[in-house]
Scaffold this active site. Sequence first.
Site, PDB file in Angstrom:
ATOM      1  N   PHE A 175       0.429  -0.932  -0.092  1.00 43.26           N
ATOM      2  CA  PHE A 175       0.023  -0.283  -0.221  1.00 43.26           C
ATOM      3  C   PHE A 175       0.754   1.444  -0.014  1.00 43.26           C
ATOM      4  CE2 PHE A 175      -3.137   3.006   2.537  1.00 43.26           C
ATOM      5  CZ  PHE A 175      -3.455   2.905   1.336  1.00 43.26           C
ATOM      6  N   TYR A 176       2.007   0.922   0.595  1.00 46.34           N
ATOM      7  CA  TYR A 176       2.709   2.541   0.539  1.00 46.34           C
ATOM      8  C   TYR A 176       3.278   2.833  -0.881  1.00 46.34           C
ATOM      9  CZ  TYR A 176       7.356   4.482   0.499  1.00 46.34           C
ATOM     10  OH  TYR A 176       8.121   5.579   0.052  1.00 46.34           O
ATOM     11  N   ALA A 177       3.885   2.199  -1.165  1.00 47.55           N
ATOM     12  CA  ALA A 177       4.152   1.827  -3.143  1.00 47.55           C
ATOM     13  C   ALA A 177       2.818   2.548  -3.826  1.00 47.55           C
ATOM     14  CB  ALA A 177       4.204   1.066  -3.691  1.00 47.55           C
ATOM     15  N   THR A 179       0.668   4.592  -2.603  1.00 41.89           N
ATOM     16  CA  THR A 179      -0.272   5.925  -2.247  1.00 41.89           C
ATOM     17  C   THR A 179       0.820   6.850  -2.908  1.00 41.89           C
ATOM     18  OG1 THR A 179       1.165   5.833  -0.573  1.00 41.89           O
ATOM     19  CG2 THR A 179      -0.813   4.800   0.375  1.00 41.89           C
TER      20      THR A 179
END
Length: 360
Positions: A175-177, A179
């Site tokens: 999910f970091y990537a 965003t």
Amino acid sequence: MRLPYNFVDRNDGNDAPMPTYLVTGNAGFIGFHTARTLLERGVGVVGIDVVNDYYDPALKEARLRELEATAARTGTPYTFYRADLAEREVLETCFAAHRFDAVIHLAAQAGVRYSLENPRAYVRSNIDAFVNVLECCRAADPHPHLVYASTSSVYGANTRLPFSEHQPADHPLQFYAATKRANELMAHAYSHLFGIPTTGVRFFTVYGPWGRPDMALFIFTRKILAGEPIPLFNEGRHTRDFTYVEDIVEGVLRLAAKPAEPDPNWSGDAPDPQSSRAPWRIYNIGASRPVPLIDYVEALEEALGKKAKREYLPLQPGDVPDTYADTSELEAAVGYRPKTSVREGIAKFVAWYLDYYGRE
């Protein structure tokens, strides 16, 4: 007045006003180094950081004290706002009080594994806050050049190496990537609609002095000194394009001095993911020298003068086996390629770590 990436002589008889840059996340690792370099080059800095407790706030406070000392030593203007970028009013107040030549947006919720535990923190810090930054750049007249941090993690499921900005980046593995990829697309929309020059920079495994305690080099150093085993995920077989933080900063500042422009050769029939008809660009900043994790550990053992106890573990969810940056676009745009070797960079980190923490 745009910042030249070399030293700015404020006593050269030039009556032009001193440039001022907004650096968000200036209590963080890369933001701190960026702000300090600007101050040393005679460029006014306005910093914004919430100084949260994602990792040791004492380290962030020490970085802020170092920035204050640098500003005092150089006589360069420096203003700091302790604020959450997800709160729109504070950012609007900041933009109303200052005129920015460039905005370097480095504030974000970092960390791949933490995004599995607390995805909402990434929505607030990486999505909501980014909308506020875009809106303030839109309202400013003239629009400042917005340079913002993305990540090599956006390449996700891609396996073709080296990673090139001309490759699609639409299959993130955490999910970091997702965003950060969203930031790139949001920036494109604002560049297209409002003519705001935006440049996204994809960082590759940044390390160096004043680094984040949750990153591998910090963890390895602490555990080796304590005689504890270090965790080597993927049995230590993966490679990373480890990039020294000062090389990252140099690339960012050179790009900041070169506002993105529309690409006259861009075609919707064969859309290039790196550029656009809008004033929008994406660049990799990496060492372009992938290093096996085991070699990285050996360089750290050499710098510490102590062998590590190794614990071999499987690949973690969301991890990418290998990273390798194609930096040809960065070199073509600003004539720069990161140059610090892993052994040189790790030696500098260890010297800082031992000075800051001692041999715990």
